[in-house]
Write an enzyme that holds these catalytic residues in place. Structure first.
Site, short mmCIF file in Angstrom:
data_model
loop_
_atom_site.label_atom_id
_atom_site.label_comp_id
_atom_site.label_asym_id
_atom_site.label_seq_id
_atom_site.Cartn_x
_atom_site.Cartn_y
_atom_site.Cartn_z
N TYR A 112 13.24 3.28 -14.84
CA TYR A 112 11.97 2.28 -14.53
C TYR A 112 12.13 1.15 -15.47
CZ TYR A 112 7.42 0.39 -15.64
OH TYR A 112 6.52 -0.65 -15.87
N LYS A 165 13.06 -2.84 -14.64
CA LYS A 165 11.98 -3.98 -15.09
C LYS A 165 12.91 -5.06 -15.96
CE LYS A 165 8.07 -4.55 -14.40
NZ LYS A 165 7.58 -5.28 -13.24
N LEU A 191 0.86 -1.35 -0.04
CA LEU A 191 0.04 -0.11 0.06
C LEU A 191 0.76 1.27 0.02
CD1 LEU A 191 -2.81 -1.06 2.44
CD2 LEU A 191 -2.88 -1.21 -0.26
N THR A 192 1.74 1.26 -1.18
CA THR A 192 2.43 2.65 -1.26
C THR A 192 1.53 3.57 -1.93
OG1 THR A 192 2.73 2.20 -3.58
CG2 THR A 192 4.29 1.40 -1.99
N THR A 219 6.86 -5.07 -18.76
CA THR A 219 6.47 -3.94 -19.84
C THR A 219 7.33 -4.11 -21.01
OG1 THR A 219 6.80 -1.62 -19.98
CG2 THR A 219 8.19 -2.78 -18.68
N ASP A 220 6.83 -3.38 -21.89
CA ASP A 220 7.34 -3.45 -23.35
C ASP A 220 8.48 -2.42 -23.40
OD1 ASP A 220 5.75 -1.28 -23.16
OD2 ASP A 220 4.96 -1.32 -25.11
N GLU A 221 8.60 -1.69 -22.20
CA GLU A 221 9.52 -0.58 -22.24
C GLU A 221 10.95 -1.12 -22.08
OE1 GLU A 221 8.55 2.61 -19.90
OE2 GLU A 221 6.39 2.42 -20.18
N PRO A 225 13.19 14.03 -19.81
CA PRO A 225 14.53 13.60 -20.35
C PRO A 225 14.61 12.28 -20.90
CG PRO A 225 14.43 14.21 -17.95
CD PRO A 225 13.10 14.23 -18.20
P1 NAD Z 1 0.73 0.58 -9.76
O1 NAD Z 1 1.79 1.60 -9.59
O2 NAD Z 1 -0.70 1.26 -10.23
O3 NAD Z 1 0.46 -0.46 -8.53
C1 NAD Z 1 1.63 -0.79 -8.19
C2 NAD Z 1 1.17 -1.62 -6.75
O4 NAD Z 1 2.43 -2.36 -6.10
C3 NAD Z 1 0.66 -0.74 -5.67
O5 NAD Z 1 -0.55 -1.45 -5.29
C4 NAD Z 1 1.59 -0.75 -4.69
O6 NAD Z 1 1.09 -0.31 -3.35
C5 NAD Z 1 2.41 -1.97 -4.81
N1 NAD Z 1 3.86 -1.97 -4.34
C6 NAD Z 1 4.66 -0.96 -4.55
N2 NAD Z 1 5.81 -1.08 -3.92
C7 NAD Z 1 5.56 -2.27 -3.10
C8 NAD Z 1 6.50 -3.12 -2.29
N3 NAD Z 1 7.74 -2.67 -2.27
N4 NAD Z 1 5.86 -4.11 -1.76
C9 NAD Z 1 4.73 -4.64 -2.06
N5 NAD Z 1 3.89 -3.74 -2.88
C10 NAD Z 1 4.38 -2.61 -3.41
O7 NAD Z 1 1.39 -0.08 -10.80
P2 NAD Z 1 0.52 -0.87 -12.34
O8 NAD Z 1 0.25 0.27 -13.37
O9 NAD Z 1 -0.57 -1.44 -12.06
O10 NAD Z 1 1.40 -1.99 -12.97
C11 NAD Z 1 1.52 -3.15 -12.31
C12 NAD Z 1 2.67 -3.83 -12.97
O11 NAD Z 1 2.32 -4.22 -14.21
C13 NAD Z 1 3.96 -3.25 -12.68
O12 NAD Z 1 4.97 -4.45 -12.36
C14 NAD Z 1 4.38 -2.80 -13.86
O13 NAD Z 1 5.63 -2.53 -14.30
C15 NAD Z 1 3.73 -3.70 -14.91
N6 NAD Z 1 3.21 -2.86 -16.27
C16 NAD Z 1 2.29 -1.61 -16.38
C17 NAD Z 1 1.82 -1.21 -17.39
C18 NAD Z 1 1.13 0.01 -17.31
O14 NAD Z 1 0.72 0.82 -18.42
N7 NAD Z 1 0.77 0.50 -16.19
C19 NAD Z 1 2.17 -1.72 -18.57
C20 NAD Z 1 2.94 -3.06 -18.39
C21 NAD Z 1 3.37 -3.47 -17.38
P1 TYD Z 2 2.67 7.60 -19.07
O1 TYD Z 2 1.37 7.62 -18.94
O2 TYD Z 2 3.47 8.26 -18.08
O3 TYD Z 2 3.33 6.28 -19.52
P2 TYD Z 2 4.84 5.75 -19.93
O4 TYD Z 2 5.78 6.98 -19.59
O5 TYD Z 2 5.18 4.63 -19.43
O6 TYD Z 2 4.69 5.44 -21.50
O7 TYD Z 2 2.95 8.64 -20.44
C1 TYD Z 2 2.34 8.36 -21.74
C2 TYD Z 2 2.96 9.14 -22.65
O8 TYD Z 2 2.33 10.57 -22.38
C3 TYD Z 2 4.58 9.35 -22.53
O9 TYD Z 2 5.01 9.71 -23.85
C4 TYD Z 2 4.68 10.72 -21.84
C5 TYD Z 2 3.46 11.34 -22.26
N1 TYD Z 2 2.95 12.30 -20.94
C6 TYD Z 2 2.83 13.95 -21.43
O10 TYD Z 2 3.05 14.16 -22.51
N2 TYD Z 2 2.28 14.45 -20.24
C7 TYD Z 2 1.94 14.08 -19.06
O11 TYD Z 2 1.82 14.74 -18.40
C8 TYD Z 2 2.35 12.57 -18.77
C9 TYD Z 2 2.14 11.93 -17.39
C10 TYD Z 2 2.81 11.79 -19.93
#
Ligand code: NAD
Ligand code: TYD
Length: 359
Positions: A167, A171, A36-37, A142-144, A299
């Protein structure tokens, strides 16, 4: 399997994955392990928190002793690992949090899985792809990790890793550790690498929920650089469906890319959000375009991501269930209907929900 730990289940994607597993596996106990961050919000799971096969355990993956207690209590058969620091901008200002949680936290989990599974003579661990699997470490990634694309091309499962942000480097590192534990200790694993998600429960620091929130509040919509950066967007419920299917059907040691063949330049996406939100809130067409504000670039901003998810379609028959138009419309409707969720998150009041429920 009797007990499955899902880490990060209180977060955006994790909450949908927990719901999918709780609903589809009524005979299995689903343990939501989350620290629960700021990104974890148990309100995301209100509708399923009283299901008999759901439990919540507050634990931090960077603290091995907290993890051990949960492992000793449940003896999990599988771990679906989503807990992570997930926002690129935060990784630029505080990379250490990403190294600690995403790299060291993942290694802590792997060590316990190794101890409880592969060093345990009672467990068949499914080292070889066709050996029946008793345990599984599923790493949600992630695809990143593949870096950035130019104007053409797609990421496939064979694309070499080339992470560009703290990030994505964290990953990529955790993906490597998962595969190394598979190769070295026979830990049964699968990895999936997904494109950008959007949908209900999305924390409003990411582009789509931030813009929906700011359009509703008539605040500036910050566009980094020239706005021509490209992302490939997938509805979060389709990601959760893919994870459930890969969890059950993928061979041990496999990797799958997950994506929706849905690329958008940021500026076009924000204009589409404006169009839909203005229409749904009864504003004149184009009313909120005045909120678009070009700001300093991120950046090291990755130019373009685009996923080739054809292996997942070919092997397991998965494809997205909703079009982008439908998904975006459902997402905006959800934010309009859950104004309280958004207010609680932006004010910080959501963190009281846990205190009320669990203390
Ligand atoms: P999020 O930031 O919404 O949620 C992360 C969760 O992890 C939160 O509930 C947080 O409390 C918990 N957490 C963080 N640090 C922790 C710790 N030290 N111990 C236990 N719990 C902890 O993230 P999300 O967007 O739901 O992403 C979830 C996963 O999917 C991540 O691994 C991310 O890399 C991956 N992912 C995300 C996306 C995206 O578009 N959001 C895409 C591909 C993969
Ligand atoms: P984001 O939702 O942070 O996902 P990711 O960086 O993991 O792809 O950002 C999506 C795209 O939108 C990315 O190219 C950065 C851009 N962006 C903005 O232009 N303005 C914003 O305020 C944010 C949060 C992201």
């Amino acid at each position: 399997m009797k007990n499955i730990i899902i880490t990060g289940g209180a977060g955006f994607i994790g909450s949908h994955v927990v719901r999918e597993f709780v609903k589809k596996l009524p005979e299995t106990t689903i343990i939501n392990l989350d620290a629960l961050t700021y990104a974890g919000n148990l309100e995301n799971l209100k509708d399923i928190e009283s299901e008999p096969n759901y439990v919540f355990e507050k634990a931090d993956i960077t603290k091995p002793e907290e993890l051990r207690k949960v492992f000793e209590k449940y003896h999990p058969d599988a771990v679906v690992h989503l807990a992570a620091e997930s926002h690129v901008d935060r990784s630029i200002t505080d990379p250490n949090a990403f190294i600690n949680t995403n790299v060291i936290g993942t290694a802590n989990l792997l060590n316990l899985c190794r101890e409880f599974w592969t060093l345990n003579p009672d467990h068949t661990h499914g080292r070889f792809p066709d050996e029946p699997r008793k345990n599984l470490f599923y790493h949600v990634s992630t695809d990143e990790v593949y870096g950035a694309l130019g104007a053409t091309g797609f990421f496939t499962e064979e694309t070499p890793y080339d992470p560009q942000s703290p990030y994505s480097a964290s990953k990529a590192s955790s993906d490597h550790f998962v595969r190394a534990y598979g190769n070295t200790y026979g830990l049964p694993f699968v990895v999936s690498n997904c494109s950008n998600n959007y949908g209900p429960n999305h924390f409003p620091e990411k582009l789509i929920p931030l813009c929906i929130h700011n359009i509703l509040e008539e605040k500036p919509l910050p566009i980094y650089g020239d706005g021509k950066y490209t992302r490939d967007w997938l509805f979060v419920i389709d990601h959760a469906r893919a994870i459930f299917q890969i969890f059950h059907e993928a061979r041990t040691g496999e990797t799958y890319n997950i994506g929706g063949w849905n690329e958008w330049q940021n500026i076009d996406l924000v204009k589409e959000l404006i169009r839909q939100v203005d229409e749904k809130t009864g504003k004149p067409s184009g009313y909120s375009e005045k909120l678009i504000t070009f700001v300093k670039d991120r950046p090291g901003h990755d130019k373009r991501y685009a996923i080739d998810a054809s292996k997942l379609n070919r092997d397991l028959g998965w494809k997205p269930s909703v079009t982008f138009e439908e998904g975006l419309s459902r997402t905006i409707d959800w934010f309009l209907e859950n104004k309280e969720w958004l207010d609680n998150v932006t004010s910080g009041a959501y963190q009281d929900y846990y205190r009320k429920q669990y203390h």
